[in-house]
Design a protein around this motif. Sequence first.
Motif, PDB file in Angstrom:
ATOM      1  N   GLY A   1       0.781  -1.227   0.000  1.00  0.00           N
ATOM      2  CA  GLY A   1       0.000   0.000   0.000  1.00  0.00           C
ATOM      3  C   GLY A   1       0.812   1.277   0.000  1.00  0.00           C
ATOM      4  O   GLY A   1       0.242   2.379   0.010  1.00  0.00           O
ATOM      5  N   ASP A   2       2.135   1.169  -0.029  1.00  0.00           N
ATOM      6  CA  ASP A   2       2.971   2.370  -0.028  1.00  0.00           C
ATOM      7  C   ASP A   2       2.819   3.162  -1.329  1.00  0.00           C
ATOM      8  O   ASP A   2       2.624   2.605  -2.415  1.00  0.00           O
ATOM      9  CB  ASP A   2       4.450   2.002   0.137  1.00  0.00           C
ATOM     10  N   MET A   3       2.922   4.467  -1.188  1.00  0.00           N
ATOM     11  CA  MET A   3       2.993   5.397  -2.325  1.00  0.00           C
ATOM     12  C   MET A   3       4.397   6.000  -2.289  1.00  0.00           C
ATOM     13  O   MET A   3       4.719   6.796  -1.403  1.00  0.00           O
ATOM     14  CB  MET A   3       1.938   6.491  -2.194  1.00  0.00           C
ATOM     15  N   LEU A   4       5.232   5.606  -3.238  1.00  0.00           N
ATOM     16  CA  LEU A   4       6.644   5.982  -3.235  1.00  0.00           C
ATOM     17  C   LEU A   4       6.934   7.040  -4.288  1.00  0.00           C
ATOM     18  O   LEU A   4       6.538   6.902  -5.443  1.00  0.00           O
ATOM     19  CB  LEU A   4       7.505   4.750  -3.516  1.00  0.00           C
TER      20      LEU A   4
ATOM     21  N   VAL B   1      21.943   9.708  -2.028  1.00  0.00           N
ATOM     22  CA  VAL B   1      20.605   9.114  -1.985  1.00  0.00           C
ATOM     23  C   VAL B   1      20.012   9.356  -0.611  1.00  0.00           C
ATOM     24  O   VAL B   1      20.660   9.100   0.408  1.00  0.00           O
ATOM     25  CB  VAL B   1      20.659   7.598  -2.267  1.00  0.00           C
ATOM     26  N   ARG B   2      18.772   9.861  -0.595  1.00  0.00           N
ATOM     27  CA  ARG B   2      18.104  10.091   0.692  1.00  0.00           C
ATOM     28  C   ARG B   2      16.704   9.458   0.637  1.00  0.00           C
ATOM     29  O   ARG B   2      15.902   9.800  -0.220  1.00  0.00           O
ATOM     30  CB  ARG B   2      17.990  11.576   0.992  1.00  0.00           C
ATOM     31  N   ILE B   3      16.456   8.521   1.544  1.00  0.00           N
ATOM     32  CA  ILE B   3      15.168   7.857   1.628  1.00  0.00           C
ATOM     33  C   ILE B   3      14.477   8.326   2.902  1.00  0.00           C
ATOM     34  O   ILE B   3      15.103   8.366   3.966  1.00  0.00           O
ATOM     35  CB  ILE B   3      15.343   6.320   1.659  1.00  0.00           C
ATOM     36  N   GLN B   4      13.213   8.683   2.787  1.00  0.00           N
ATOM     37  CA  GLN B   4      12.528   9.208   3.960  1.00  0.00           C
ATOM     38  C   GLN B   4      11.088   8.726   4.039  1.00  0.00           C
ATOM     39  O   GLN B   4      10.446   8.454   3.018  1.00  0.00           O
ATOM     40  CB  GLN B   4      12.566  10.745   3.950  1.00  0.00           C
ATOM     41  N   HIS B   5      10.618   8.594   5.275  1.00  0.00           N
ATOM     42  CA  HIS B   5       9.208   8.314   5.527  1.00  0.00           C
ATOM     43  C   HIS B   5       8.487   9.653   5.586  1.00  0.00           C
ATOM     44  O   HIS B   5       9.003  10.623   6.126  1.00  0.00           O
ATOM     45  CB  HIS B   5       9.022   7.558   6.839  1.00  0.00           C
ATOM     46  N   ILE B   6       7.284   9.687   5.068  1.00  0.00           N
ATOM     47  CA  ILE B   6       6.506  10.925   5.039  1.00  0.00           C
ATOM     48  C   ILE B   6       5.223  10.721   5.820  1.00  0.00           C
ATOM     49  O   ILE B   6       4.535   9.700   5.655  1.00  0.00           O
ATOM     50  CB  ILE B   6       6.159  11.330   3.602  1.00  0.00           C
TER      51      ILE B   6
ATOM     52  N   ASN C   1       0.525  21.774 -11.230  1.00  0.00           N
ATOM     53  CA  ASN C   1      -0.634  21.875 -10.348  1.00  0.00           C
ATOM     54  C   ASN C   1      -0.337  21.116  -9.062  1.00  0.00           C
ATOM     55  O   ASN C   1       0.260  20.043  -9.094  1.00  0.00           O
ATOM     56  CB  ASN C   1      -1.883  21.294 -11.023  1.00  0.00           C
ATOM     57  N   PRO C   2      -0.752  21.653  -7.925  1.00  0.00           N
ATOM     58  CA  PRO C   2      -0.410  21.039  -6.636  1.00  0.00           C
ATOM     59  C   PRO C   2      -1.143  19.726  -6.402  1.00  0.00           C
ATOM     60  O   PRO C   2      -2.183  19.450  -7.015  1.00  0.00           O
ATOM     61  CB  PRO C   2      -0.848  22.106  -5.626  1.00  0.00           C
ATOM     62  N   ILE C   3      -0.592  18.921  -5.507  1.00  0.00           N
ATOM     63  CA  ILE C   3      -1.253  17.705  -5.054  1.00  0.00           C
ATOM     64  C   ILE C   3      -1.356  17.775  -3.541  1.00  0.00           C
ATOM     65  O   ILE C   3      -0.587  18.477  -2.884  1.00  0.00           O
ATOM     66  CB  ILE C   3      -0.494  16.430  -5.479  1.00  0.00           C
ATOM     67  N   PRO C   4      -2.334  17.081  -2.954  1.00  0.00           N
ATOM     68  CA  PRO C   4      -2.539  17.179  -1.504  1.00  0.00           C
ATOM     69  C   PRO C   4      -1.329  16.681  -0.719  1.00  0.00           C
ATOM     70  O   PRO C   4      -0.635  15.757  -1.132  1.00  0.00           O
ATOM     71  CB  PRO C   4      -3.755  16.276  -1.264  1.00  0.00           C
ATOM     72  N   ALA C   5      -1.092  17.289   0.400  1.00  0.00           N
ATOM     73  CA  ALA C   5      -0.026  16.839   1.293  1.00  0.00           C
ATOM     74  C   ALA C   5      -0.381  15.450   1.825  1.00  0.00           C
ATOM     75  O   ALA C   5      -1.548  15.122   2.007  1.00  0.00           O
ATOM     76  CB  ALA C   5       0.141  17.821   2.448  1.00  0.00           C
ATOM     77  N   GLY C   6       0.616  14.633   2.037  1.00  0.00           N
ATOM     78  CA  GLY C   6       0.373  13.309   2.599  1.00  0.00           C
ATOM     79  C   GLY C   6       0.021  12.245   1.593  1.00  0.00           C
ATOM     80  O   GLY C   6      -0.312  11.120   1.972  1.00  0.00           O
ATOM     81  N   ILE C   7       0.086  12.562   0.309  1.00  0.00           N
ATOM     82  CA  ILE C   7      -0.212  11.559  -0.724  1.00  0.00           C
ATOM     83  C   ILE C   7       0.830  10.446  -0.689  1.00  0.00           C
ATOM     84  O   ILE C   7       0.512   9.262  -0.775  1.00  0.00           O
ATOM     85  CB  ILE C   7      -0.269  12.193  -2.122  1.00  0.00           C
ATOM     86  N   PHE C   8       2.096  10.815  -0.572  1.00  0.00           N
ATOM     87  CA  PHE C   8       3.170   9.827  -0.578  1.00  0.00           C
ATOM     88  C   PHE C   8       3.482   9.370   0.843  1.00  0.00           C
ATOM     89  O   PHE C   8       3.457  10.158   1.785  1.00  0.00           O
ATOM     90  CB  PHE C   8       4.432  10.412  -1.220  1.00  0.00           C
ATOM     91  N   SER C   9       3.770   8.087   0.974  1.00  0.00           N
ATOM     92  CA  SER C   9       4.148   7.547   2.287  1.00  0.00           C
ATOM     93  C   SER C   9       5.660   7.474   2.439  1.00  0.00           C
ATOM     94  O   SER C   9       6.179   7.520   3.558  1.00  0.00           O
ATOM     95  CB  SER C   9       3.539   6.157   2.484  1.00  0.00           C
ATOM     96  N   LYS C  10       6.376   7.348   1.317  1.00  0.00           N
ATOM     97  CA  LYS C  10       7.836   7.307   1.336  1.00  0.00           C
ATOM     98  C   LYS C  10       8.375   8.048   0.120  1.00  0.00           C
ATOM     99  O   LYS C  10       7.677   8.189  -0.892  1.00  0.00           O
ATOM    100  CB  LYS C  10       8.341   5.858   1.345  1.00  0.00           C
ATOM    101  N   ALA C  11       9.600   8.524   0.234  1.00  0.00           N
ATOM    102  CA  ALA C  11      10.231   9.237  -0.878  1.00  0.00           C
ATOM    103  C   ALA C  11      11.702   8.885  -0.943  1.00  0.00           C
ATOM    104  O   ALA C  11      12.337   8.611   0.079  1.00  0.00           O
ATOM    105  CB  ALA C  11      10.055  10.748  -0.713  1.00  0.00           C
ATOM    106  N   CYS C  12      12.233   8.902  -2.153  1.00  0.00           N
ATOM    107  CA  CYS C  12      13.659   8.680  -2.364  1.00  0.00           C
ATOM    108  C   CYS C  12      14.144   9.755  -3.329  1.00  0.00           C
ATOM    109  O   CYS C  12      13.646   9.848  -4.462  1.00  0.00           O
ATOM    110  CB  CYS C  12      13.909   7.289  -2.947  1.00  0.00           C
TER     111      CYS C  12
ATOM    112  N   LYS D   1      17.034   8.172 -11.352  1.00  0.00           N
ATOM    113  CA  LYS D   1      15.710   7.854 -10.820  1.00  0.00           C
ATOM    114  C   LYS D   1      15.018   6.745 -11.606  1.00  0.00           C
ATOM    115  O   LYS D   1      14.365   5.871 -11.020  1.00  0.00           O
ATOM    116  CB  LYS D   1      14.830   9.112 -10.766  1.00  0.00           C
ATOM    117  N   THR D   2      15.150   6.758 -12.929  1.00  0.00           N
ATOM    118  CA  THR D   2      14.517   5.707 -13.725  1.00  0.00           C
ATOM    119  C   THR D   2      15.202   4.371 -13.476  1.00  0.00           C
ATOM    120  O   THR D   2      14.542   3.327 -13.349  1.00  0.00           O
ATOM    121  CB  THR D   2      14.568   6.051 -15.225  1.00  0.00           C
TER     122      THR D   2
END
Length: 235
Positions: free
Chosen positions: A64-67, A229-234, A211-222, A77-78
Amino acid sequence: MRLSAPIYQLKRRAKLLSREDNIPLHEAQDRIAREEGFTTWSLLSTRLAMSKLDISLLPRLEEGDMLLLGARPGHGKTKLGLQLLLDAAREGRRTVFFTLEYTEREAMERIRSLDDEVPANTPEVVTSDEISADFIVQHLSGAPRGTVAVIDYLQILDQQRSKPSLSNQMKVLQAFAHSSGVILGFISQIDRSFDPERAPVPGLIDIRLPNPIPAGIFSKACFLHAGEVRIQHIG
C-alpha cells in the motif's frame, strides 16, 4: 568508479578553489572534475550517481505504499525505479511499468541492461496513451497484494486536459493502493530551481508540479543527486 577523495571533499575543494582564485563555483567544480578525469563536473556527478545506485528499495517498502522517486535528469531515478521492479519480480511478485517516455522495446532494453539475469516473469511494460489514475486502477484490478507498479513519470498524469486534475488522480491512486495492497512508485521530475549548493539532494518542495497535489499523498520518498541518496518516511 574511483575518485581521489569522497564527493563531499571534492565539493569542499571546489568551494575553496572558487574563493582563492576568485572564479565562479561551476568553473572551480569543472577544474576539479578534470583533475579526476572528467571533462565537466556534471559528467562526474552523473557517472557517480549511476555507479552508486546499488541500494534496494524493496525491503523498505510495505503493502500500500505510495513511493516518490525524484531527481534531475541523468541522476538515476529511472534506473532505481526499474531496479525496484526487477527486485520484486525476483520475489515472484507481479510488476508493471507504466510509461509514456519509452516504447515497450526501449523499456525492455533498459530493464535488461540492469542485469544479465532478468527473471522469467519480466516486468510488464504498458505504454498506452490512456495512462491515467483510472487506467492504472483498472489495469491492476485484482492484482495480488504486494504487486509493484512504477509510473514514469508523475507529471504525465497531468498532461491531458481531458483527464481529471492531478490532485484528484493522486487521491484515487492513494485510495487504491491502500485498499489493494499494491505498491505504487512515481518517478518525478525535479524543478530546475533546485540548487545543490542549498541542499545535497532535492526534497518535496523541489518536485516539478504545474498543479499542486494534496499533502500526505506519498508515504515514502527517495531523492537522488550526484551519487547522494536520501530515503525518507513521510507523514
